[in-house]
Scaffold this motif. Structure first.
Motif, PDB file in Angstrom:
ATOM      1  N   LEU A   9       0.807  -1.216   0.000  1.00  0.00           N
ATOM      2  CA  LEU A   9       0.000   0.000   0.000  1.00  0.00           C
ATOM      3  C   LEU A   9       0.841   1.266   0.000  1.00  0.00           C
ATOM      4  O   LEU A   9       1.487   1.602   0.984  1.00  0.00           O
ATOM      5  CB  LEU A   9      -0.963   0.009   1.184  1.00  0.00           C
ATOM      6  CG  LEU A   9      -1.906   1.212   1.225  1.00  0.00           C
ATOM      7  CD1 LEU A   9      -2.747   1.277  -0.040  1.00  0.00           C
ATOM      8  CD2 LEU A   9      -2.803   1.156   2.430  1.00  0.00           C
ATOM      9  N   VAL A  10       0.821   1.929  -1.128  1.00  0.00           N
ATOM     10  CA  VAL A  10       1.402   3.258  -1.275  1.00  0.00           C
ATOM     11  C   VAL A  10       0.401   4.063  -2.075  1.00  0.00           C
ATOM     12  O   VAL A  10       0.040   3.686  -3.186  1.00  0.00           O
ATOM     13  CB  VAL A  10       2.763   3.227  -2.007  1.00  0.00           C
ATOM     14  CG1 VAL A  10       3.234   4.648  -2.290  1.00  0.00           C
ATOM     15  CG2 VAL A  10       3.803   2.483  -1.184  1.00  0.00           C
ATOM     16  N   ILE A  11      -0.073   5.140  -1.532  1.00  0.00           N
ATOM     17  CA  ILE A  11      -1.060   5.961  -2.225  1.00  0.00           C
ATOM     18  C   ILE A  11      -0.370   7.168  -2.845  1.00  0.00           C
ATOM     19  O   ILE A  11       0.173   8.017  -2.131  1.00  0.00           O
ATOM     20  CB  ILE A  11      -2.189   6.392  -1.277  1.00  0.00           C
ATOM     21  CG1 ILE A  11      -3.011   5.169  -0.873  1.00  0.00           C
ATOM     22  CG2 ILE A  11      -3.073   7.447  -1.937  1.00  0.00           C
ATOM     23  CD1 ILE A  11      -4.152   5.456   0.071  1.00  0.00           C
ATOM     24  N   ASP A  12      -0.375   7.207  -4.164  1.00  0.00           N
ATOM     25  CA  ASP A  12       0.190   8.347  -4.879  1.00  0.00           C
ATOM     26  C   ASP A  12      -0.754   8.837  -5.970  1.00  0.00           C
ATOM     27  O   ASP A  12      -0.360   9.612  -6.837  1.00  0.00           O
ATOM     28  CB  ASP A  12       1.562   8.006  -5.465  1.00  0.00           C
ATOM     29  CG  ASP A  12       1.522   6.801  -6.398  1.00  0.00           C
ATOM     30  OD1 ASP A  12       0.410   6.318  -6.714  1.00  0.00           O
ATOM     31  OD2 ASP A  12       2.597   6.349  -6.820  1.00  0.00           O
ATOM     32  N   GLN A  13      -2.004   8.374  -5.900  1.00  0.00           N
ATOM     33  CA  GLN A  13      -3.026   8.810  -6.833  1.00  0.00           C
ATOM     34  C   GLN A  13      -4.252   9.265  -6.043  1.00  0.00           C
ATOM     35  O   GLN A  13      -4.642   8.618  -5.070  1.00  0.00           O
ATOM     36  CB  GLN A  13      -3.418   7.681  -7.781  1.00  0.00           C
ATOM     37  CG  GLN A  13      -2.301   7.219  -8.709  1.00  0.00           C
ATOM     38  CD  GLN A  13      -1.856   8.302  -9.668  1.00  0.00           C
ATOM     39  OE1 GLN A  13      -2.687   9.056 -10.181  1.00  0.00           O
ATOM     40  NE2 GLN A  13      -0.553   8.397  -9.907  1.00  0.00           N
ATOM     41  N   PRO A  28      -0.416   6.404   4.266  1.00  0.00           N
ATOM     42  CA  PRO A  28       0.291   5.681   3.207  1.00  0.00           C
ATOM     43  C   PRO A  28       0.807   6.551   2.061  1.00  0.00           C
ATOM     44  O   PRO A  28       1.245   6.025   1.041  1.00  0.00           O
ATOM     45  CB  PRO A  28      -0.778   4.696   2.712  1.00  0.00           C
ATOM     46  CG  PRO A  28      -2.075   5.374   2.985  1.00  0.00           C
ATOM     47  CD  PRO A  28      -1.876   6.178   4.230  1.00  0.00           C
ATOM     48  N   VAL A  29       0.750   7.867   2.183  1.00  0.00           N
ATOM     49  CA  VAL A  29       1.310   8.763   1.170  1.00  0.00           C
ATOM     50  C   VAL A  29       2.807   8.918   1.445  1.00  0.00           C
ATOM     51  O   VAL A  29       3.189   9.346   2.539  1.00  0.00           O
ATOM     52  CB  VAL A  29       0.621  10.143   1.192  1.00  0.00           C
ATOM     53  CG1 VAL A  29       1.287  11.089   0.195  1.00  0.00           C
ATOM     54  CG2 VAL A  29      -0.858   9.998   0.886  1.00  0.00           C
ATOM     55  N   PHE A 147      -7.974  10.654  -0.554  1.00  0.00           N
ATOM     56  CA  PHE A 147      -6.635  11.239  -0.652  1.00  0.00           C
ATOM     57  C   PHE A 147      -6.573  12.080  -1.917  1.00  0.00           C
ATOM     58  O   PHE A 147      -7.093  11.694  -2.964  1.00  0.00           O
ATOM     59  CB  PHE A 147      -5.566  10.141  -0.721  1.00  0.00           C
ATOM     60  CG  PHE A 147      -5.402   9.353   0.547  1.00  0.00           C
ATOM     61  CD1 PHE A 147      -4.334   9.595   1.411  1.00  0.00           C
ATOM     62  CD2 PHE A 147      -6.304   8.348   0.884  1.00  0.00           C
ATOM     63  CE1 PHE A 147      -4.182   8.860   2.570  1.00  0.00           C
ATOM     64  CE2 PHE A 147      -6.162   7.614   2.051  1.00  0.00           C
ATOM     65  CZ  PHE A 147      -5.098   7.868   2.898  1.00  0.00           C
ATOM     66  N   TRP A 148      -5.939  13.247  -1.836  1.00  0.00           N
ATOM     67  CA  TRP A 148      -5.787  14.079  -3.019  1.00  0.00           C
ATOM     68  C   TRP A 148      -4.611  15.028  -2.861  1.00  0.00           C
ATOM     69  O   TRP A 148      -4.203  15.348  -1.741  1.00  0.00           O
ATOM     70  CB  TRP A 148      -7.071  14.856  -3.307  1.00  0.00           C
ATOM     71  CG  TRP A 148      -7.384  16.017  -2.401  1.00  0.00           C
ATOM     72  CD1 TRP A 148      -7.204  17.348  -2.677  1.00  0.00           C
ATOM     73  CD2 TRP A 148      -7.948  15.977  -1.072  1.00  0.00           C
ATOM     74  NE1 TRP A 148      -7.627  18.121  -1.622  1.00  0.00           N
ATOM     75  CE2 TRP A 148      -8.093  17.317  -0.624  1.00  0.00           C
ATOM     76  CE3 TRP A 148      -8.366  14.923  -0.217  1.00  0.00           C
ATOM     77  CZ2 TRP A 148      -8.605  17.631   0.630  1.00  0.00           C
ATOM     78  CZ3 TRP A 148      -8.870  15.241   1.031  1.00  0.00           C
ATOM     79  CH2 TRP A 148      -8.991  16.574   1.441  1.00  0.00           C
ATOM     80  N   ARG A 158      -5.686  14.406   3.151  1.00  0.00           N
ATOM     81  CA  ARG A 158      -6.515  13.212   3.285  1.00  0.00           C
ATOM     82  C   ARG A 158      -7.678  13.496   4.225  1.00  0.00           C
ATOM     83  O   ARG A 158      -7.606  14.407   5.066  1.00  0.00           O
ATOM     84  CB  ARG A 158      -5.708  12.008   3.774  1.00  0.00           C
ATOM     85  CG  ARG A 158      -5.247  12.072   5.218  1.00  0.00           C
ATOM     86  CD  ARG A 158      -4.394  10.840   5.554  1.00  0.00           C
ATOM     87  NE  ARG A 158      -4.171  10.679   6.975  1.00  0.00           N
ATOM     88  CZ  ARG A 158      -3.169  11.237   7.645  1.00  0.00           C
ATOM     89  NH1 ARG A 158      -2.282  12.012   7.019  1.00  0.00           N
ATOM     90  NH2 ARG A 158      -3.041  11.018   8.952  1.00  0.00           N
ATOM     91  N   ALA A 159      -8.741  12.715   4.079  1.00  0.00           N
ATOM     92  CA  ALA A 159      -9.922  12.847   4.944  1.00  0.00           C
ATOM     93  C   ALA A 159     -10.563  11.479   5.082  1.00  0.00           C
ATOM     94  O   ALA A 159     -10.623  10.714   4.114  1.00  0.00           O
ATOM     95  CB  ALA A 159     -10.916  13.839   4.350  1.00  0.00           C
ATOM     96  N   ARG A 160     -11.036  11.175   6.272  1.00  0.00           N
ATOM     97  CA  ARG A 160     -11.741   9.908   6.510  1.00  0.00           C
ATOM     98  C   ARG A 160     -13.184  10.254   6.876  1.00  0.00           C
ATOM     99  O   ARG A 160     -13.470  10.724   7.989  1.00  0.00           O
ATOM    100  CB  ARG A 160     -11.070   9.110   7.623  1.00  0.00           C
ATOM    101  CG  ARG A 160     -11.675   7.709   7.826  1.00  0.00           C
ATOM    102  CD  ARG A 160     -10.769   6.880   8.717  1.00  0.00           C
ATOM    103  NE  ARG A 160     -11.333   5.574   9.027  1.00  0.00           N
ATOM    104  CZ  ARG A 160     -11.225   4.508   8.236  1.00  0.00           C
ATOM    105  NH1 ARG A 160     -10.591   4.611   7.080  1.00  0.00           N
ATOM    106  NH2 ARG A 160     -11.746   3.342   8.600  1.00  0.00           N
ATOM    107  N   LEU A 161     -14.077  10.039   5.933  1.00  0.00           N
ATOM    108  CA  LEU A 161     -15.468  10.412   6.106  1.00  0.00           C
ATOM    109  C   LEU A 161     -16.226   9.342   6.886  1.00  0.00           C
ATOM    110  O   LEU A 161     -16.108   8.154   6.592  1.00  0.00           O
ATOM    111  CB  LEU A 161     -16.141  10.606   4.740  1.00  0.00           C
ATOM    112  CG  LEU A 161     -15.940  11.954   4.039  1.00  0.00           C
ATOM    113  CD1 LEU A 161     -14.464  12.239   3.781  1.00  0.00           C
ATOM    114  CD2 LEU A 161     -16.727  11.987   2.735  1.00  0.00           C
ATOM    115  N   ASP A 162     -16.989   9.777   7.887  1.00  0.00           N
ATOM    116  CA  ASP A 162     -17.864   8.834   8.597  1.00  0.00           C
ATOM    117  C   ASP A 162     -18.776   8.124   7.612  1.00  0.00           C
ATOM    118  O   ASP A 162     -19.025   6.926   7.733  1.00  0.00           O
ATOM    119  CB  ASP A 162     -18.736   9.582   9.617  1.00  0.00           C
ATOM    120  CG  ASP A 162     -18.013   9.858  10.916  1.00  0.00           C
ATOM    121  OD1 ASP A 162     -16.878   9.375  11.085  1.00  0.00           O
ATOM    122  OD2 ASP A 162     -18.595  10.553  11.767  1.00  0.00           O
TER     123      ASP A 162
END
Length: 289
Positions: A9-13, A28-29, A147-148, A158-162
């Protein structure tokens, strides 16, 4: 709508990701990303050094948050498993051992009466016509991560929406579930200031827009009392409060970008010797004694 995760897991998109809570908070960015909760730590009365420490040293679970986490579990349908401990309080050795065992397994220990409490809270949410519609499992998903890369700010966010609603069903409304001592809107307004929920408002709207979920999303808080009768109120922030939230978010993003670029996360007054004074009430108390 939900991106497929790679094996490593690597988030780059940019995108919407279905992550567990631990992975999300581990960030993970590769270059690092900023969340709304992190943004709050960058701003006074906190400081960048405290943000950096918290990011590198995730806090341990605190008992004070158990009830809220348990309510989220039953209301949203995801989260750590609940474990009912047959005890009247946490003072006995047996209760403490049961709680420690549950936490070691990644579960949330609750007294039996607290389990009944959160079940009653979840039932009250389902009875509320507005809240139940906003959290309808047929038209949305719980605990989704976005993620953006914010080009204007020059950082990843990043944001984690309920709750992530299903697009294409009228105006896109992002609900956020909060437990509170009071569901009175006037009381919650004070909590917005104390916990800087207005910064979160800006953050989640930006998230939805950044991944093309909605051009004009609405963000609302579903506020529920933690005590009977577990009243529920849904509120939105007015334009002036949103403006303050935007400005706080922009200040935090600039601080994150600047500190990341130089690798320096200052404390409260690293390069200055501030002059401090007694609180005005202490001076009056002294003068009147």
């Amino acid at each position: 709508m939900t991106a497929v995760l790679p094996e490593r897991l690597v988030i780059d998109q940019p995108g919407v990701y279905d992550l567990d809570e631990v992975t999300y908070f581990a960030d993970p960015v590769p270059t690092g990303s900023l969340s709304a909760s992190g943004a709050k730590l960058l701003l006074p009365p906190s400081c960048p050094a405290l943000f950096r420490y918290a990011a590198d040293n995730p806090p341990k679970t605190k008992r004070v948050f158990d009830l809220g986490h348990a309510a989220h579990k039953l209301v949203l349908g995801v989260g750590a498993e609940l474990v009912a401990v047959d005890a009247d309080n946490w003072l006995t050795k047996k209760a403490k051992e049961a709680a420690a065992e549950a936490r070691a397994e990644g579960k949330i220990p609750l007294l039996a009466r607290e389990v009944a409490q959160v079940k009653a809270m979840a039932a009250a949410i389902r009875r509320n016509p507005l809240a139940s519609k906003l959290l309808d499992p047929a038209h949305g998903k719980p605990e989704q991560s976005i993620f953006w890369h914010d080009r204007q700010a020059g950082i990843w966010r990043r944001a984690r929406l309920d709750w992530l609603p299903e697009p294409g069903r009228g105006r896109f409304v992002i609900p956020d579930y909060k437990t509170a001592q009071s569901a009175n809107p006037a009381d919650f307004a004070k909590a917005v200031h104390t916990y800087r929920y207005h910064l979160q408002d800006r953050w989640y709207r930006d998230a939805a827009q950044a991944v093309d979920l909605a051009d004009d999303p609405l963000f609302v808080f579903i506020v529920q009392m933690k005590e009977p009768p577990y009243l529920v109120t849904t509120v939105q922030l007015d334009a002036e409060t949103q403006r303050v939230g935007r400005e706080l978010a922009e200040q935090a993003m600039a601080t994150f970008r600047d500190c990341s670029e130089v690798g320096y996360w200052p404390g409260f007054a690293d390069d200055d010797i501030p002059e401090i004074s007694l609180p005005s009430w202490a001076i009056r108390q002294h003068d009147n004694s």
